[in-house]
Write an enzyme that holds these catalytic residues in place. Sequence first.
Site, PDB file in Angstrom:
ATOM      1  N   LYS A 169      32.263  31.980  47.152  1.00 35.79           N
ATOM      2  CA  LYS A 169      31.252  32.439  46.219  1.00 35.79           C
ATOM      3  C   LYS A 169      30.750  33.825  46.621  1.00 35.79           C
ATOM      4  O   LYS A 169      30.559  34.116  47.804  1.00 35.79           O
ATOM      5  CB  LYS A 169      30.078  31.460  46.187  1.00 35.79           C
ATOM      6  N   HIS A 300      38.668  24.190  36.206  1.00 34.61           N
ATOM      7  CA  HIS A 300      37.471  23.971  37.009  1.00 34.61           C
ATOM      8  C   HIS A 300      37.245  22.464  37.086  1.00 34.61           C
ATOM      9  O   HIS A 300      37.396  21.754  36.104  1.00 34.61           O
ATOM     10  CB  HIS A 300      36.270  24.653  36.340  1.00 34.61           C
TER      11      HIS A 300
END
Length: 365
Positions: A169, A300
């Site tokens: 991230k 995802h």
Amino acid sequence: MIITKVETFVLHVPITPPITDAINAASHWGLSGVNIHTDEGIVGCGYTGTCAHGDDMIVDTIERYYAPELIGKDPFMVKELWDSLRYGKMHWIGRAGITHMALAAVDIALWDIMAKAANRPLWQYLGGHKSKGIKAYNTNGGWLNWSTDRLLKDVTEIVEQGFTGVKIKVGKPDPHEDYERVKAVRQAIGDQTLFMIDVNQQWNVNTAMTWGKRLEEFNLFWLEEPLNPDDIMGHKKLADALNVPIAIGEHVYTKHAFRDYIHAGAIEYCQVDVTRVAGITEWLQVAGLAAAYDIPLCPHVGEMGQIHQHLVASTPGAFMLEYIPWIRHIFEEPATVKDGFYVLPERPGASTDIIPHYFNEYRVR
């Protein structure tokens, strides 16, 4: 076969330790779901995934508006049921978000019933494409609240476990800090490991253009969700300008939105999520659309891979699948990665059956 009963549930499974990305903080993963019973004794389970907020609104939609339309119906008429719920009473107030996620849970349960009735795992019922497993990449070592030391320790261990791809991230208030973390990770994992970064919508076009260019030197496999997911033209600008492919789909809710992304040339990896589009029925339509444009799929995992492993194993254009292990322990047949590849499920159904002990332990509604 006839549907006789529809039961909803909400589970909150602890995440240890809690994690953050650029827009979310989560201590639990929510499963807003439904068990659909039939007169032949087959029970289908479907659910969607949340950060443990809003689950009550999803199951309220199922209980009050969808369940009454299902009783007495044939679950094998799944596409007719999908249309009747999608364009039924809730269409006026919601064509995405809560109502769509509720429909996803119902649709997944119906496909689970059909695969169980056929005595086949869902990936075979849909028509198998990959008989030797699915390449996996790991996201669970790259959270934004990790220190750099923890980040490097985790991604190194992930590679040592056999994963050939890692994702971290980004989206810190100061992009210079993102740059240094990306640089450190690339040095730690070497040049042969696939390396993806996920901005979680935190940047605007100018920031994404500037830092996307700077980060190209680290040979990124993709840049994920750099902008607001409704900004199709902004993503097109990035796709045209950057040498790093753009991945999007986690927060894209309908086949029509994916169509617009594809036609605009704004998407280069399609991350369509079965829990965000309205279940398997719409997921398959998006997969077909992407295939017509030779856009590779890598979903995802809002359901943490249990259902997507079946979809990827049956879809030619789907080449890899994300791995996050937060909830796998609650399932009777947990999604399993060995030597960097998902082991294909063997039990009939969609791998959504939950161990009763954990169902009761984590149930909040």
